[in-house]
Write a protein that holds these residues in place. Structure first.
Motif, mmCIF file in Angstrom:
data_model
loop_
_atom_site.group_PDB
_atom_site.id
_atom_site.type_symbol
_atom_site.label_atom_id
_atom_site.label_comp_id
_atom_site.label_asym_id
_atom_site.label_seq_id
_atom_site.Cartn_x
_atom_site.Cartn_y
_atom_site.Cartn_z
ATOM 1 N N UNK A 40 0.849 -1.200 0.000
ATOM 2 C CA UNK A 40 0.000 0.000 0.000
ATOM 3 C C UNK A 40 0.883 1.248 0.000
ATOM 4 N N UNK A 41 0.687 2.154 -0.970
ATOM 5 C CA UNK A 41 1.532 3.358 -1.067
ATOM 6 C C UNK A 41 1.536 4.225 0.193
ATOM 7 N N UNK A 42 0.447 4.225 0.941
ATOM 8 C CA UNK A 42 0.374 5.030 2.160
ATOM 9 C C UNK A 42 0.912 4.308 3.383
ATOM 10 N N UNK A 43 1.318 3.063 3.208
ATOM 11 C CA UNK A 43 1.830 2.281 4.328
ATOM 12 C C UNK A 43 0.736 1.498 5.023
ATOM 13 N N UNK A 44 1.153 0.519 5.800
ATOM 14 C CA UNK A 44 0.174 -0.332 6.478
ATOM 15 C C UNK A 44 -0.565 0.399 7.597
ATOM 16 N N UNK A 45 0.030 1.474 8.139
ATOM 17 C CA UNK A 45 -0.634 2.225 9.214
ATOM 18 C C UNK A 45 -1.947 2.830 8.732
ATOM 19 N N UNK A 46 -1.957 3.267 7.463
ATOM 20 C CA UNK A 46 -3.173 3.871 6.908
ATOM 21 C C UNK A 46 -4.290 2.835 6.871
ATOM 22 N N UNK A 47 -3.955 1.635 6.429
ATOM 23 C CA UNK A 47 -4.963 0.577 6.368
ATOM 24 C C UNK A 47 -5.413 0.171 7.766
ATOM 25 N N UNK A 48 -4.474 0.055 8.676
ATOM 26 C CA UNK A 48 -4.829 -0.332 10.048
ATOM 27 C C UNK A 48 -5.728 0.709 10.710
ATOM 28 N N UNK A 49 -5.516 1.976 10.395
ATOM 29 C CA UNK A 49 -6.344 3.026 11.006
ATOM 30 C C UNK A 49 -7.775 2.993 10.484
ATOM 31 N N UNK A 50 -7.997 2.283 9.385
ATOM 32 C CA UNK A 50 -9.333 2.198 8.799
ATOM 33 C C UNK A 50 -10.096 0.956 9.256
ATOM 34 N N UNK A 51 -9.497 0.129 10.108
ATOM 35 C CA UNK A 51 -10.189 -1.071 10.586
ATOM 36 C C UNK A 51 -11.143 -0.706 11.719
ATOM 37 N N UNK A 52 -12.115 -1.579 11.939
ATOM 38 C CA UNK A 52 -13.040 -1.388 13.056
ATOM 39 C C UNK A 52 -14.076 -0.322 12.824
ATOM 40 N N UNK A 53 -14.261 0.079 11.563
ATOM 41 C CA UNK A 53 -15.269 1.084 11.230
ATOM 42 C C UNK A 53 -15.584 0.968 9.751
ATOM 43 N N UNK A 54 -16.550 1.735 9.296
ATOM 44 C CA UNK A 54 -16.815 1.839 7.868
ATOM 45 C C UNK A 54 -15.795 2.833 7.320
ATOM 46 N N UNK A 55 -14.882 2.351 6.480
ATOM 47 C CA UNK A 55 -13.771 3.182 5.996
ATOM 48 C C UNK A 55 -14.081 3.871 4.671
ATOM 49 N N UNK A 56 -15.328 3.907 4.268
ATOM 50 C CA UNK A 56 -15.702 4.501 2.982
ATOM 51 C C UNK A 56 -15.243 5.948 2.879
ATOM 52 N N UNK A 57 -15.535 6.764 3.877
ATOM 53 C CA UNK A 57 -15.147 8.181 3.816
ATOM 54 C C UNK A 57 -13.633 8.336 3.766
#
Length: 134
Positions: A40-57
């Protein structure tokens, strides 16, 4: 993974929140992005911060390219049961008290707000009675 596609409950998706096991909800669909964490170009932290919620926005705010959107197909594992996703809470700012620069106690302000109009009304009647011509 096509055979794994099903309807997932939020509680199930919420448990997949590590770099070794990461699922996201985007536009009502569930994606297992574990294999994409390192790429992921933004790093794994970006993806991890989107877990546990609706990450659509979060996903839409970044402005992903068409090719990024097409790439999502290979990570799609099913749909989310929308009734299990917690509703978003709307921020309601606290009600501000009227400006009180000298920190006068609230009860004094309330008494003055009640008494001042009465005093003005009484003063108006007094002036009227003294100036009234008979």
């Amino acid at each position: 993974m096509a055979s794994d596609r099903k309807v997932h409950h939020f509680e199930e998706v919420e448990k997949h929140n590590t770099t070794k096991d990461c699922w996201l909800i985007i536009s009502g669909k569930v994606y297992d992005v574990t294999a994409f964490m390192d790429d992921h170009p933004g790093g794994d932290e970006v993806l991890l911060s989107a877990t546990g919620k609706d990450a659509t926005n979060d996903f839409e705010d970044v402005g992903h390219s068409d090719s990024a959107r097409e790439m999502m197909d290979k990570y799609y594992i099913g749909d989310i049961d929308a009734s299990t996703v917690p509703t978003k809470k709307t921020y309601i700012p606290p009600q501000q008290a009227p400006y009180n620069p000298d920190k006068t106690p609230e009860f004094v302000i309330k008494i003055l707000q009640f008494l001042v109009p009465l005093l003005i009304l009484g003063l108006a009647f007094a002036v009227r009675s003294f100036t009234k011509k008979e």
